[in-house]
Design a protein around this motif. Structure first.
Motif, PDB file in Angstrom:
ATOM      1  N   PRO A 114      72.834 -51.416   5.848  1.00 18.30           N
ATOM      2  CA  PRO A 114      72.881 -50.393   4.791  1.00 18.30           C
ATOM      3  C   PRO A 114      71.509 -50.088   4.201  1.00 18.30           C
ATOM      4  O   PRO A 114      71.197 -48.926   3.907  1.00 18.30           O
ATOM      5  N   GLU A 115      70.675 -51.120   4.034  1.00 19.99           N
ATOM      6  CA  GLU A 115      69.366 -50.897   3.434  1.00 19.99           C
ATOM      7  C   GLU A 115      68.447 -50.096   4.368  1.00 19.99           C
ATOM      8  O   GLU A 115      67.563 -49.379   3.899  1.00 19.99           O
ATOM      9  N   VAL A 116      68.664 -50.211   5.674  1.00 17.38           N
ATOM     10  CA  VAL A 116      67.890 -49.412   6.626  1.00 17.38           C
ATOM     11  C   VAL A 116      68.409 -47.984   6.638  1.00 17.38           C
ATOM     12  O   VAL A 116      67.625 -47.024   6.624  1.00 17.38           O
ATOM     13  N   GLN A 117      69.711 -47.812   6.648  1.00 12.76           N
ATOM     14  CA  GLN A 117      70.287 -46.463   6.634  1.00 12.76           C
ATOM     15  C   GLN A 117      69.848 -45.712   5.383  1.00 12.76           C
ATOM     16  O   GLN A 117      69.625 -44.493   5.419  1.00 12.76           O
ATOM     17  N   ALA A 118      69.680 -46.441   4.287  1.00  9.46           N
ATOM     18  CA  ALA A 118      69.281 -45.809   3.025  1.00  9.46           C
ATOM     19  C   ALA A 118      67.858 -45.268   3.074  1.00  9.46           C
ATOM     20  O   ALA A 118      67.472 -44.460   2.211  1.00  9.46           O
ATOM     21  N   LEU A 119      67.064 -45.693   4.060  1.00  5.90           N
ATOM     22  CA  LEU A 119      65.698 -45.185   4.181  1.00  5.90           C
ATOM     23  C   LEU A 119      65.669 -43.731   4.642  1.00  5.90           C
ATOM     24  O   LEU A 119      64.656 -43.051   4.457  1.00  5.90           O
ATOM     25  N   PHE A 120      66.752 -43.262   5.239  1.00  4.67           N
ATOM     26  CA  PHE A 120      66.772 -41.937   5.849  1.00  4.67           C
ATOM     27  C   PHE A 120      67.329 -40.899   4.883  1.00  4.67           C
ATOM     28  O   PHE A 120      68.190 -41.213   4.053  1.00  4.67           O
ATOM     29  N   PRO A 121      66.857 -39.648   4.970  1.00  4.97           N
ATOM     30  CA  PRO A 121      67.391 -38.562   4.124  1.00  4.97           C
ATOM     31  C   PRO A 121      68.862 -38.280   4.470  1.00  4.97           C
ATOM     32  O   PRO A 121      69.405 -38.809   5.440  1.00  4.97           O
ATOM     33  N   SER A 122      69.468 -37.426   3.680  1.00  2.65           N
ATOM     34  CA  SER A 122      70.859 -37.033   3.930  1.00  2.65           C
ATOM     35  C   SER A 122      70.983 -35.543   4.230  1.00  2.65           C
ATOM     36  O   SER A 122      72.084 -35.021   4.335  1.00  2.65           O
ATOM     37  N   GLU A 123      69.837 -34.862   4.362  1.00  2.52           N
ATOM     38  CA  GLU A 123      69.849 -33.431   4.649  1.00  2.52           C
ATOM     39  C   GLU A 123      68.783 -33.101   5.690  1.00  2.52           C
ATOM     40  O   GLU A 123      67.866 -33.898   5.943  1.00  2.52           O
ATOM     41  N   PHE A 124      68.880 -31.881   6.261  1.00  2.00           N
ATOM     42  CA  PHE A 124      67.919 -31.390   7.239  1.00  2.00           C
ATOM     43  C   PHE A 124      67.202 -30.165   6.685  1.00  2.00           C
ATOM     44  O   PHE A 124      67.658 -29.539   5.716  1.00  2.00           O
ATOM     45  N   GLU A 125      66.081 -29.840   7.311  1.00  2.00           N
ATOM     46  CA  GLU A 125      65.373 -28.609   6.982  1.00  2.00           C
ATOM     47  C   GLU A 125      64.733 -28.058   8.253  1.00  2.00           C
ATOM     48  O   GLU A 125      64.531 -28.786   9.236  1.00  2.00           O
ATOM     49  N   GLU A 126      64.430 -26.779   8.246  1.00  2.00           N
ATOM     50  CA  GLU A 126      63.844 -26.126   9.417  1.00  2.00           C
ATOM     51  C   GLU A 126      62.380 -26.524   9.597  1.00  2.00           C
ATOM     52  O   GLU A 126      61.658 -26.759   8.623  1.00  2.00           O
ATOM     53  N   SER A 127      61.968 -26.578  10.857  1.00  2.00           N
ATOM     54  CA  SER A 127      60.562 -26.852  11.185  1.00  2.00           C
ATOM     55  C   SER A 127      60.272 -26.186  12.525  1.00  2.00           C
ATOM     56  O   SER A 127      61.164 -25.643  13.173  1.00  2.00           O
ATOM     57  N   GLU A 128      59.030 -26.283  12.972  1.00  2.00           N
ATOM     58  CA  GLU A 128      58.690 -25.695  14.274  1.00  2.00           C
ATOM     59  C   GLU A 128      59.357 -26.440  15.424  1.00  2.00           C
ATOM     60  O   GLU A 128      59.426 -25.942  16.552  1.00  2.00           O
ATOM     61  N   LEU A 129      59.888 -27.629  15.142  1.00  2.00           N
ATOM     62  CA  LEU A 129      60.635 -28.384  16.142  1.00  2.00           C
ATOM     63  C   LEU A 129      62.138 -28.214  15.973  1.00  2.00           C
ATOM     64  O   LEU A 129      62.924 -28.923  16.612  1.00  2.00           O
TER      65      LEU A 129
END
Length: 339
Positions: A114-129
């Motif tokens: 859980p503590e590792v999963q919490a390091l990641f965001p919960s949303e996405f955004e557009e990028s050149e990739l």
């Protein structure tokens, strides 16, 4: 050519070890026809001398050497699994974004603390990739690792080579690797030879990518090393760990090769490589990836070192067993201790 063994007088595995030993290989090469392309022939092979102890002793010797090879093969398979685990973790976190998808849906990702999963965001955004985790950036690889090449000191100058102890890598050194780890190089240079290479001695941990003939060999150098002109060397002393860069290059090899050009042979230049886009996760997730994957590669390196020792013991034992300097029983005890 092939050898068909008469099993009434010789054990096939013993013959294999005898003929493939360094001493036998060196003799075959010494005796090869030197005109045009060096080669040997069936007539020579028929007269090749082989020392045949009694058949039971041949089998016993082959069994001792085979046990060493079995351990080498086991280590190879373990390393393959460890590398697959590292690649799967990279793909999950930085390609498929599984932790982000799980956070977005409010679910727990199986197998992830859980503590590792919490390091990641919960949303996405557009990028050149395309869509990437919110807050992560996209940069150019050349801005986040130091990219250098190499060169070859004049082979006509003995002072650059004779007695050299400094590792000097060419793509050939990577061509036979079963794992993306470089432990040694075929040739060494002197300090005078190193002074002829503008990029100097690269630190241990440098990611090496062959940039021509062919493009795509990859390895992390485990020791300080100088390189020839056939490499793009990535020194990871800025903000991206070398394990991340290694797996990024593996995953994006088609993109890298697409940057190649040249009339005589295809080559990826440093100028074409530096602008390649790379995803820049936040430092906490990168540090966690480096820690977890680093443990896997520590085992890979340990297994590779053991494989080198086992191979050396195998090569040393054969002539000693044949000469009677080492008895089969003593060799069996040596092998048992190694297992």
């Amino acid at each position: 050519m092939k050898l068909s063994v008469d099993r009434t007088i010789a054990d096939p595995l013993f013959v294999y070890y005898y003929v493939s030993s360094p001493a036998s290989q060196a003799k075959i090469i010494r005796d090869s026809e030197a005109t045009g392309v060096p080669k040997t022939n069936v007539a020579y092979l028929r007269t090749f001398p082989i020392n045949l102890p009694p058949l039971p002793e041949q089998r016993a010797i082959a069994a001792v050497l085979g046990a060493l090879d079995d351990k080498i093969e086991l280590n190879r398979r373990i390393n393959q699994t460890l590398e697959q685990m590292a690649q799967a973790l990279f793909n999950s976190w930085f390609v498929d974004f599984d932790p982000v998808h799980a956070n977005r849906s409010g679910e727990r990702l199986a197998g992830l603390a859980p503590e590792v999963q919490a390091l990641f965001p919960s949303e996405f955004e557009e990028s050149e990739l395309g869509l990437v985790p919110r807050g992560w950036r996209v940069g150019q690889i050349g801005n986040h690792v130091r990219i250098v090449g190499g060169s070859t000191p004049s082979t006509k100058e003995p002072a650059y080579w004779a007695g050299g102890a400094i590792h000097w890598a060419t793509p050939k050194d990577l061509s036979t690797l079963t794992d993306p780890i470089l432990l040694n190089t075929e040739r060494k240079i002197t300090a005078a030879g190193l002074s002829m290479i503008s990029s100097g001695l690269l630190p241990a941990g440098t990611v090496l990518l062959s940039s021509r003939a062919p493009i795509g060999y990859l390895a992390i150098a485990q020791m300080p090393v100088a390189v020839n002109q056939g490499f793009i060397a990535m020194v990871c002393d800025l903000d991206l760990p070398n394990y991340y860069v290694l797996h990024w290059a593996q995953f994006n090899m088609d993109v890298i090769i697409a940057r190649a050009n040249g009339t005589t042979f295809l080559e990826v230049s440093k100028a074409n490589f530096r602008p390649l886009p790379i995803l820049l996760p936040d430092q906490r997730s990168l540090a966690t990836f480096k820690q977890q994957v680093g443990l896997l590669y520590d085992r890979v390196v340990s297994n590779l070192n053991e494989m080198c020792i086992l191979a050396t013991i195998r090569e040393v034992l054969l002539p000693k067993l044949l000469s009677g300097e080492v008895r089969v029983r003593d060799a069996e005890h040596i092998v048992e201790e190694l297992m």
